[in-house]
Design an enzyme around this catalytic site. Structure first.
Site, short mmCIF file in Angstrom:
data_model
loop_
_atom_site.label_atom_id
_atom_site.label_comp_id
_atom_site.label_asym_id
_atom_site.label_seq_id
_atom_site.Cartn_x
_atom_site.Cartn_y
_atom_site.Cartn_z
N HIS A 1 25.32 44.91 62.07
CA HIS A 1 26.48 44.32 62.98
C HIS A 1 26.92 44.83 64.22
CE1 HIS A 1 27.68 40.16 62.82
NE2 HIS A 1 28.66 40.25 62.09
N ASN B 1 34.70 39.00 64.23
CA ASN B 1 34.95 37.35 64.29
C ASN B 1 36.14 37.23 65.13
OD1 ASN B 1 32.77 37.47 62.58
ND2 ASN B 1 33.96 36.53 60.73
N TYR C 1 32.16 50.61 58.47
CA TYR C 1 31.37 49.64 59.37
C TYR C 1 30.62 50.40 60.18
CZ TYR C 1 34.22 45.98 57.39
OH TYR C 1 34.90 45.48 56.51
#
Length: 197
Positions: free
Chosen positions: A19, A66, A14
């Site tokens: 994000h 999240n 990532y």
């Protein structure tokens, strides 16, 4: 002490994704010679930064976007820091690329990391700094936010990261209202010429 949390997802898979713009701001701040090394604590990576007489705790939760709230809650509880001294930095698909938006409180706006922070803190009365990554358009939101910036976007986003880091330091020294006034102002629009009489 002030606590600045950058939201993102851990791991090389990532790194550099849209994000993870919150992580990028924290990493930029941590490059300061006045910053200590990151240490693994409270389900996150933490480093101290000294700015004048202010101590700032830089935090990157490692619980995935999240589920960011658990780390934030544990850090605030351990250091006994009120939510008024918390700033959360994250991406926003509803803002143009590179645009900053500082808020003293408010809804999560669909940002699931902010939603989880709110769920763990039991309030949305904490400051947040959103950084625009632009709308996904026809692409799906999940694939879009987990994609990397195109080469043509990088100069704008690198400037946004620098501006966001400046905004963080300004928030530490002057508070959220002053930070909003300074960093929420968009570029001046050119004045329309007066119609000929």
């Amino acid at each position: 002490m002030k606590i600045v949390v950058g939201l993102g997802n851990p791991g090389s898979k990532y790194a550099g994704t849209r994000h993870n713009i919150g992580f990028m701001v924290i990493d930029y701040l941590a490059e300061s010679p006045r910053a200590g090394r990151f240490q693994s604590r409270f389900h996150g990576q933490l480093a101290e930064l000294i700015e004048g007489e202010d101590k700032i705790l830089l935090v990157k939760p490692e619980t995935f976007m999240n589920l960011s709230g658990r780390c934030v809650r544990e850090v605030l509880d351990f250091y006994q820091v009120p939510v008024e001294h918390l700033l959360v930095v994250c991406d926003d698909i509803n803002l143009p690329s590179g645009k900053l938006r500082v808020r003293a409180r408010g809804s999560d706006g669909g940002q699931k990391g902010l939603r989880d922070v709110r769920n763990h803190l039991g309030t949305d009365e904490y400051a947040r700094l959103r950084i625009g990554i632009d709308s996904p358009g026809e692409a799906g939101a999940v694939d879009y936010v987990l994609s990397r910036f195109r080469p043509s976007e990088k100069p704008v986003m690198e400037e946004a990261i620098r501006n966001a880091a400046d905004a963080v330091i300004y928030w530490v020294h002057h508070g959220v209202e002053a930070c909003m006034n300074k960093y929420n102002a968009g570029p001046e629009r050119p004045k329309k010429p007066k119609p000929a009489e």
